[in-house]
Design a protein around this motif. Structure first.
Motif, short mmCIF file in Angstrom:
data_model
loop_
_atom_site.label_atom_id
_atom_site.label_comp_id
_atom_site.label_asym_id
_atom_site.label_seq_id
_atom_site.Cartn_x
_atom_site.Cartn_y
_atom_site.Cartn_z
N ALA A 1 -4.11 -4.88 3.17
CA ALA A 1 -4.30 -3.40 3.05
C ALA A 1 -5.20 -2.92 1.89
O ALA A 1 -5.81 -1.94 2.19
N VAL A 2 -5.58 -3.91 1.27
CA VAL A 2 -6.80 -3.61 0.34
C VAL A 2 -8.06 -3.20 1.06
O VAL A 2 -8.92 -2.64 0.47
N GLU A 3 -8.34 -4.10 1.98
CA GLU A 3 -9.47 -4.02 2.67
C GLU A 3 -9.74 -2.73 3.49
O GLU A 3 -8.69 -2.47 4.12
N ARG A 4 -10.74 -2.11 3.37
CA ARG A 4 -11.06 -0.83 4.20
C ARG A 4 -11.78 -1.24 5.34
O ARG A 4 -12.67 -2.07 5.54
N GLY A 5 -11.48 -0.47 6.60
CA GLY A 5 -12.00 -0.74 7.77
C GLY A 5 -11.33 -0.24 8.87
O GLY A 5 -10.26 0.75 8.48
N SER A 6 -11.54 -0.60 10.16
CA SER A 6 -10.86 0.05 11.08
C SER A 6 -10.47 -0.99 12.13
O SER A 6 -11.29 -2.10 12.45
N ASN B 1 -14.77 -4.46 9.09
CA ASN B 1 -14.79 -3.89 7.76
C ASN B 1 -15.75 -2.45 7.62
O ASN B 1 -16.46 -2.15 8.21
N ALA B 2 -15.09 -1.74 6.48
CA ALA B 2 -16.10 -0.37 6.15
C ALA B 2 -17.10 -1.20 5.44
O ALA B 2 -17.11 -2.24 4.82
N ASP C 1 -17.57 -0.43 10.12
CA ASP C 1 -17.00 0.28 11.37
C ASP C 1 -17.49 1.72 11.70
O ASP C 1 -17.05 2.12 12.82
N SER D 1 0.87 -1.08 0.03
CA SER D 1 -0.18 0.03 0.06
C SER D 1 1.01 1.27 0.16
O SER D 1 2.01 1.21 0.33
#
Lengths: 533, 210, 165
Positions: free
Chosen positions: A163-168, A214-215, A218, A143
């Motif tokens: 890193a591809v997955e978005r979220g917190s 996951n976004a 989150d 990333s």
């Protein structure tokens, strides 16, 4: 020889002067090595410019890796090749040197992660089976970042979240890890919305669990969100009965974390990533109101406290306002008696809520004056679990709070069971003997009544008999009239006769048919045959 | 051409191997050096026939294992297949690559065999002082010297396959002993041809002529 | 041009020798063939292939291949340059005779052209199951074979002696 200078002294003048060319000092044949050199230079330049960054990745073992063959892949696209595999100077690790694609040099930064993809069993799933045939490879997670880096510590297990997955990521503090593991699901109302990424043991010996949500889920995590351990099956046997709690079948087997908002609380602004939350043992614990201030009280019960446990609810007319925090056994040496002080905590917001201590104290005093008492009640007849019930008992003798130095003591009333035994005592004391003789008298009176009834019935019998006779005569007349109607020549009769005759004909023809069918059952299928058959 | 003039040997002349200068060398002396480049001069390659025979016999002996033993082992998904020189050509033929099969067949099977037969024939004919078809025999010799090297092609194919195909369980190619023997056959026949002095074919004619 | 003395007996072999050296370096440094099978890739280098053979273990076979495809051509090229470079500047290299003799001797053992045929056969053999891409080394090897053949025809010991002698 062209380069031999010649004199033209002995030649006739008539000969034309040759057009002299400048001597070619360098033979044309030198173009060949020049072209080769240019080709070599171009190849070398291209190889040099296409040469990407060389990274060193440390691993525990080089199992399945091979210099010159093992590929580095990002999203299953080849981005490099392992050039060499060496041992670290201290022999503790294996250093894998890999040449990556030049185009990716900006992405080889401190956020890059590398791990070896081999067949492995994780989270109940088999992954990397393709590498059984194709051989292991190094997977990369890249990333954008600012700090270029060329030496990495390879991950021994594939990262759960790339890193591809978005979220917190949120940090959950727990006393123990339990059955959680990296990869355990994070559930929101039974739906998997994230995973446990990792865990660390902190210096204070608590466990910090990194949960990735996951976004866009989150965004639902806020200050009022409670996380609890949804691992396994929660089987609780308490004052409210037997309860079975599971979030999902997967979490039963693999462990998991669930979260939700506290009921009846406004959803706060979303929590920042890396916010720390407490991980509760179960849903009830998580959802139990967590008041900042708790008031400690002490109760002294006269009877047995069997069935009362620490954690048992304290309710006010069915509303939970606190819990039992301790059950002690104390010898009062002065008064020569044993008492069982039960310590309870009441959410200060719930009853007698007031900021000022003096006002609150006054309020409590007033409530007790009105008859507020604590009582042990049976929450569940089957299990015998007890809870503490606060209620008004106006009939009770007036008592007051003992404002001790420690926890103030709230007056109590006996347990409901105690009250029942009181009732039984009263029953025992009832004058059953006299009640028995009374009963005998009553029975005698009853016998008299029965006799009276009998005579009454006899009288009725006598008086109604003549009446009945008349009714019978009347009935006979009616029957004679009816006979006339049904006489031989009456219209009804003749009509009936005709119907019976027709019925007789129909019955005969039916018999004939049944006879025929008996002899020729096939007629049912084929129809009636000709006479010659 | 069937009646050539006297050879250089007969006229006490010797060509230098190295610089090509023709030296005068009276046959009474046994050792001499080139006047220009000082390279040792030989009228004929010393002990040409016996050395050539030795190489040829060795190559004939090795020719048997070279063809019987597999030149490579192909491991593919757990199955091991052994390829000999003949089965390699056959494989190519069966897969419709007949031009390639022809090359491999000619280079690997025909050429070594023909070369050994030709060499044997040349050696025998020289020893028997056979007068017939000297020119044709010289041409045969030149042919064998030129064509012999091409038999190495199968050895190189094995080398490249080994270098290329080492994919673990999927496919793996290893060189077999047949390849080594085959390379030895090629080298030995080359040496046999190398030490054979084609001038010997003509010597007999000259002496008779003289 | 009125007067032309034929090709220079020194410049042409020297130029070809230097060309051959450059091509030889390319052939050994760059990949010969690139090979892809079921998502896996491999690159074959000439020297790596010989090392592979050596490690198999087939050291004798590896030595034969090493000598005929690397050492003999290299010696051939090196000798060409060794002989003709000083001659270009009008000097006679030491051990001139031995060097000339060695060139003639080494020539049959330099089998690059046969190796090239082997590359072709192997590539065609594999092309049915795998993807084969010729690397830079394969092309330079093809040119090298031609250059070495041309150099061999340019070497005339007699003419050299005429010049030197």
């Amino acid at each position: 020889m062209p380069d031999t200078p010649r004199s033209d002294d002995d030649l006739p003048e008539a000969l034309p002067e040759a057009r002299l060319e400048r001597e070619r000092r360098v033979s044309l044949v030198w173009l060949i090595p020049l072209v080769a050199l240019l080709a070599a230079a171009w190849l070398g330049y291209r190889a040099y410019t296409q040469q990407g960054p060389l990274v060193t990745i440390g691993f525990e073992t080089a199992e399945g890796l091979e210099a010159g063959k093992t590929r580095v892949r990002y999203k299953d696209v080849d981005i490099g090749v392992v050039e060499a595999i060496d041992l670290a100077p201290d022999l503790a690790r294996v250093l894998v040197r890999a040449r990556l694609a030049a185009a990716l040099s900006d992405y080889i930064n401190d956020k890059a992660r590398f791990w070896v993809v081999r067949p492995r069993l994780t989270r109940g799933q088999v992954s990397g089976l393709a590498t059984l045939v194709g051989g292991a490879y190094i997977a990369a997670d890249l990333s954008a970042g600012d700090t270029p880096q060329r030496a990495f510590d390879g991950l021994e297990t594939p990262p759960v979240v790339t890193a591809v997955e978005r979220g917190s990521v949120f940090i959950l503090r727990a006393d123990a890890l339990g059955s959680l593991a990296a990869g355990s699901p994070v559930l929101y109302r039974g739906i998997e919305v994230g995973t446990v990424v990792g865990y660390t043991l902190r210096d204070d010996r608590s466990v910090a669990i990194q949960a990735f949500v996951n976004a866009p889920h989150d965004a639902w995590v806020n200050a009022n969100t409670r996380f609890w351990n949804a691992s396994g099956i929660g089987l609780s046997l308490d004052a409210s009965g037997i309860r079975v709690d599971t979030e999902s079948l997967a979490s039963v087997l693999l462990g998991g974390i669930a979260f939700d908002d506290l009921p009846n609380t406004p959803s706060d602004a979303r929590a920042q990533p890396e916010t720390e939350f407490r991980l509760f043992a179960d849903r009830d614990a998580a959802m139990a109101p967590q008041y900042a201030q708790r008031e400690d009280w002490q109760l002294l019960f006269a009877g047995s406290v069997r069935g009362l446990v620490v954690g048992a609810p304290v309710e006010f007319r069915g509303i939970r306002i606190g819990e039992v925090t301790g059950i002690k056994l104390r010898m009062d040496s002065e008064q020569r008696r044993v008492e069982i002080p039960v310590e309870i905590a009441i959410e200060s917001g719930r009853l007698g809520g007031s900021e000022d201590a003096a006002t609150r104290r006054q309020l409590w005093d007033e409530l007790v004056a009105q008859g507020l008492r604590a009582q042990l009640k049976n929450g569940n007849l089957l299990t015998g679990a007890l809870y503490v019930d606060l209620d008004f008992h106006p009939d009770d003798a007036p008592r007051s709070i003992v404002w001790d130095a420690g926890a103030p003591r709230l007056p109590t009333v006996p347990t409901a069971l105690d009250q029942l035994s009181d009732l039984l005592g009263k029953l025992v004391r009832l004058p059953l003997d006299s009640m028995g003789s009374d009963l005998a008298a009553t029975l005698a009176a009853l016998r008299d009544t029965t006799e009276a009834t009998n005579s009454l019935l006899e009288r009725i019998d006598r008086e109604t008999a003549s009446e009945l006779n008349q009714t019978l005569v009347q009935t006979r007349k009616t029957l004679v009239a009816l006979e006339k109607v049904l006489a031989t020549n009456s219209p009804l009769q003749s009509e009936a006769l005709r119907i019976f005759k027709e019925l007789g004909t129909a019955a005969r023809s039916l018999r004939i048919m049944s006879d025929y069918l008996e002899r020729h059952p096939e007629a049912l299928l084929r129809g009636k045959g000709g006479p010659g058959e | 051409m069937n009646a050539p003039g006297p050879t250089a040997l007969a006229r006490d002349l010797v060509g230098c191997h190295s610089c090509g200068l023709v030296n005068r060398w009276p046959s009474t002396h046994t050792h001499a050096r080139c006047a220009r480049c000082h390279a040792p001069l030989h009228r004929r390659i010393p002990r040409s026939l016996s050395r050539s025979w030795a190489f040829l016999v060795a190559s004939i002996m090795l020719y048997v294992p070279a063809n019987v033993l597999p030149i490579m082992h192909v491991t593919s998904l757990g199955q091991v297949r052994a390829d000999t020189i003949l089965s390699g050509a056959e494989y190519l033929l069966l897969h419709g690559m007949w031009p390639l099969a022809l090359i491999v067949f000619v280079a690997s099977i025909l050429v070594p065999l023909v070369k050994m037969v030709i060499l044997a024939y040349l050696l025998v004919s020289v020893q028997r002082h056979s007068p017939s078809r000297r020119l044709d025999r010289t041409r045969l010799y030149r042919f064998t010297e030129f064509v012999g090297r091409w038999s190495m092609v199968d050895v190189y194919v094995v080398t490249i396959l080994v270098a290329l195909v080492h994919l673990g369980a999927v496919a793996q190619i290893e060189a077999g002993f047949g390849a080594l023997f085959f390379a030895a056959v090629v080298i030995l026949t080359m040496l046999a041809a190398h030490v054979f002095d084609p001038r010997l074919i003509w010597d007999d004619a000259v002496t008779r002529h003289a | 041009m009125l007067d032309h003395g034929g090709r220079d007996p020194v410049a042409a072999p020297l130029a070809l020798g230097i060309t051959a050296l450059i091509l030889f370096v390319i052939s050994n440094v760059f990949p010969l063939l690139e090979f892809g099978l079921s998502g896996q890739h491999d690159t074959a280098y000439l020297l790596a292939g010989i090392r592979q053979l050596y490690a198999q273990p087939a050291p004798l076979l590896a030595s034969v291949v090493l000598f005929t495809t690397v050492l003999a051509p290299l010696l051939h090229i090196a000798l060409l340059i060794y002989i003709y470079l000083p001659l270009q500047f009008g000097r006679r290299p030491p051990a001139f005779v031995a060097a000339l003799r060695l060139v003639q001797r080494i020539l049959p053992w330099s089998m690059l052209e046969i190796f090239l045929l082997g590359v072709l056969v192997a590539a065609v053999k594999l092309a049915e199951q795998a993807t084969i891409v010729a690397g830079p080394a394969a092309w330079s090897l093809g040119v090298l074979v031609i250059v070495l053949a041309a150099a061999a025809t340019q070497v005339h010991p007699q003419r050299l002696w005429d010049r030197v002698g």
